[in-house]
Design a protein around this motif. Structure first.
Motif, short mmCIF file in Angstrom:
data_model
loop_
_atom_site.label_atom_id
_atom_site.label_comp_id
_atom_site.label_asym_id
_atom_site.label_seq_id
_atom_site.Cartn_x
_atom_site.Cartn_y
_atom_site.Cartn_z
N PHE A 49 0.86 -1.18 0.00
CA PHE A 49 0.00 0.00 0.00
C PHE A 49 0.89 1.23 0.00
CE2 PHE A 49 -2.74 -3.33 1.44
CZ PHE A 49 -3.95 -3.04 0.84
N LEU A 50 0.57 2.17 -0.88
CA LEU A 50 1.39 3.33 -1.17
C LEU A 50 0.63 4.58 -0.76
CD1 LEU A 50 3.27 3.76 -4.54
CD2 LEU A 50 1.84 5.59 -3.67
N SER A 51 1.23 5.36 0.14
CA SER A 51 0.57 6.56 0.65
C SER A 51 1.29 7.80 0.15
CB SER A 51 0.58 6.54 2.18
OG SER A 51 0.04 7.73 2.71
N THR A 52 0.51 8.75 -0.41
CA THR A 52 1.05 10.01 -0.88
C THR A 52 0.13 11.14 -0.44
OG1 THR A 52 -0.13 9.80 -3.00
CG2 THR A 52 2.14 8.96 -2.92
N ALA A 53 0.59 12.38 -0.65
CA ALA A 53 -0.24 13.55 -0.37
C ALA A 53 0.08 14.63 -1.39
CB ALA A 53 0.00 14.07 1.04
N ASP A 54 -0.89 15.50 -1.65
CA ASP A 54 -0.64 16.58 -2.60
C ASP A 54 -0.02 17.78 -1.90
OD1 ASP A 54 -2.70 17.99 -1.34
OD2 ASP A 54 -4.15 17.64 -2.94
N GLU A 55 0.11 18.88 -2.62
CA GLU A 55 0.78 20.06 -2.05
C GLU A 55 0.00 20.68 -0.91
OE1 GLU A 55 -1.17 21.74 -5.88
OE2 GLU A 55 -0.70 19.80 -4.99
N HIS A 56 -1.30 20.35 -0.80
CA HIS A 56 -2.13 20.90 0.27
C HIS A 56 -2.23 19.94 1.46
CE1 HIS A 56 -3.20 23.93 -2.64
NE2 HIS A 56 -3.70 23.03 -3.46
N GLY A 57 -1.64 18.77 1.34
CA GLY A 57 -1.71 17.78 2.42
C GLY A 57 -2.86 16.81 2.30
N SER A 58 -3.67 16.92 1.24
CA SER A 58 -4.73 15.94 1.04
C SER A 58 -4.12 14.59 0.70
CB SER A 58 -5.66 16.40 -0.09
OG SER A 58 -6.32 17.59 0.27
N CYS A 59 -4.52 13.56 1.40
CA CYS A 59 -3.83 12.26 1.35
C CYS A 59 -4.53 11.26 0.45
CB CYS A 59 -3.71 11.68 2.75
SG CYS A 59 -2.73 12.69 3.88
N ASP A 60 -3.76 10.27 0.03
CA ASP A 60 -4.27 9.19 -0.81
C ASP A 60 -3.51 7.93 -0.47
OD1 ASP A 60 -5.85 8.40 -3.37
OD2 ASP A 60 -3.84 7.67 -3.75
N VAL A 61 -4.19 6.80 -0.45
CA VAL A 61 -3.55 5.49 -0.29
C VAL A 61 -3.99 4.60 -1.43
CG1 VAL A 61 -3.25 3.46 1.16
CG2 VAL A 61 -3.48 5.70 2.23
N SER A 62 -3.01 3.96 -2.08
CA SER A 62 -3.31 3.15 -3.26
C SER A 62 -2.65 1.79 -3.13
CB SER A 62 -2.79 3.87 -4.51
OG SER A 62 -2.96 3.06 -5.67
#
Length: 210
Positions: A49-62
Motif C-alpha cells: 500500500f502506497l501513501s502520498t499527499a498533494d501540495e495541500h496535504g490531502s492524502c491518498d492510499v493506493s
C-alpha cells in the motif's frame, strides 16, 4: 455538515498521557537502509500500500499488487515499483510530482507483521530499470522510484485483531458488497447501469492488467 466531535486532542502531551511511550525495542527498531532482511521481505511480497499527499496535504492510499519480486531493489537505499495499467486517475503519480514524501506498507500473505518504508519518491522512465520489470511480455511505461529514509517492522496486532488471514472469518461470497453496484450508484448516470459497469470492469481485468 455539523462537526460531531466534541472532545478533540490537540497536543502530543495529551496523547502521551493517555497512551504512554514506546518500548526501547520500538524506539530502536527503525533503520535507514534496506538490509538483507528488508530485501528478503520485499522479494516475497505480492502486495503493498502506497501513501502520498498533494501540495495541500490531502492524502491518498493506493494498493499496488503484482507477483512477488516485482518491486526492484536497486541498492541499500533505493527501490522501484512498476506502474502497471490502472484507471488513469494518476492520483499517486500526480501527488509525487508536487510532494515527494511517500509511505509504503509491504504485506506477505499469511504473515501478520508488515514492513513499513518511508522516503522520497520520483516518477521515473529509466529504460535500464524498466527493462528489468517486464511482466507477461509487457514493460511498464513508468516506475515509482523511492529513496529510502526509514524502514521498520510493524507489529501484528491489527492483523490479529482483524483475523484477516483466517478464512474462517471471511464472509460468504453472496454477502460481499458489489463493486459494480457501488460504482454505478456513485456515478449516478442513467447510461452507466450496474450491468454496464460490470462489463467494463470485467473487460479491464481481462485485457488491461499489464
Amino acid at each position: 455538515m455539523n462537526q460531531p466531535f466534541q472532545d478533540i486532542l490537540t497536543s502530543e502531551n495529551e496523547l502521551r498521557a493517555l497512551l504512554g511511550y514506546p518500548s526501547e525495542v520500538v524506539k530502536r527498531k527503525s533503520i535507514r537502509h534496506l538490509d538483507h532482511h528488508c530485501r528478503a521481505y520485499i522479494a516475497m511480497s505480492p502486495l503493498l500500500f502506497l501513501s502520498t499527499a498533494d501540495e495541500h496535504g490531502s492524502c491518498d492510499v493506493s494498493p499496488r499488487g503484482d507477483a512477488p519480486g516485482s518491486v526492484l531493489v536497486l541498492d541499500d537505499g533505493h527501490l522501484v515499483i512498476p506502474e502497471r495499467p490502472g484507471n488513469r486517475r494518476l492520483d499517486s503519480l500526480r501527488n509525487i510530482l508536487v510532494n515527494p514524501n511517500i509511505g509504503l506498507i509491504f504485506i506477505i500473505p499469511g504473515l501478520e507483521e508488515t514492513l513499513r518504508i518511508n522516503g522520497q519518491a520520483y516518477v521515473i522512465k529509466d529504460d535500464s530499470i524498466l527493462d528489468q520489470m517486464i511482466a507477461r511480455d509487457k514493460r511498464p511505461v513508468l516506475g515509482i522510484g523511492v529513496k529510502v529514509e526509514e524502514c521498520y517492522m510493524h507489529c501484528a496486532k491489527a492483523f490479529k485483531r482483524s483475523q484477516v488471514w483466517d478464512p474462517g472469518t471471511w464472509p460468504e461470497e453472496a454477502e460481499l458488497p458489489s463493486a459494480p453496484a457501488i460504482i454505478a450508484a456513485h456515478v449516478n448516470a442513467e447510461e452507466f447501469t450496474e450491468e454496464v459497469v460490470r462489463r467494463g470492469i470485467e473487460e479491464s481485468y481481462a485485457k488491461r492488467l499489464y
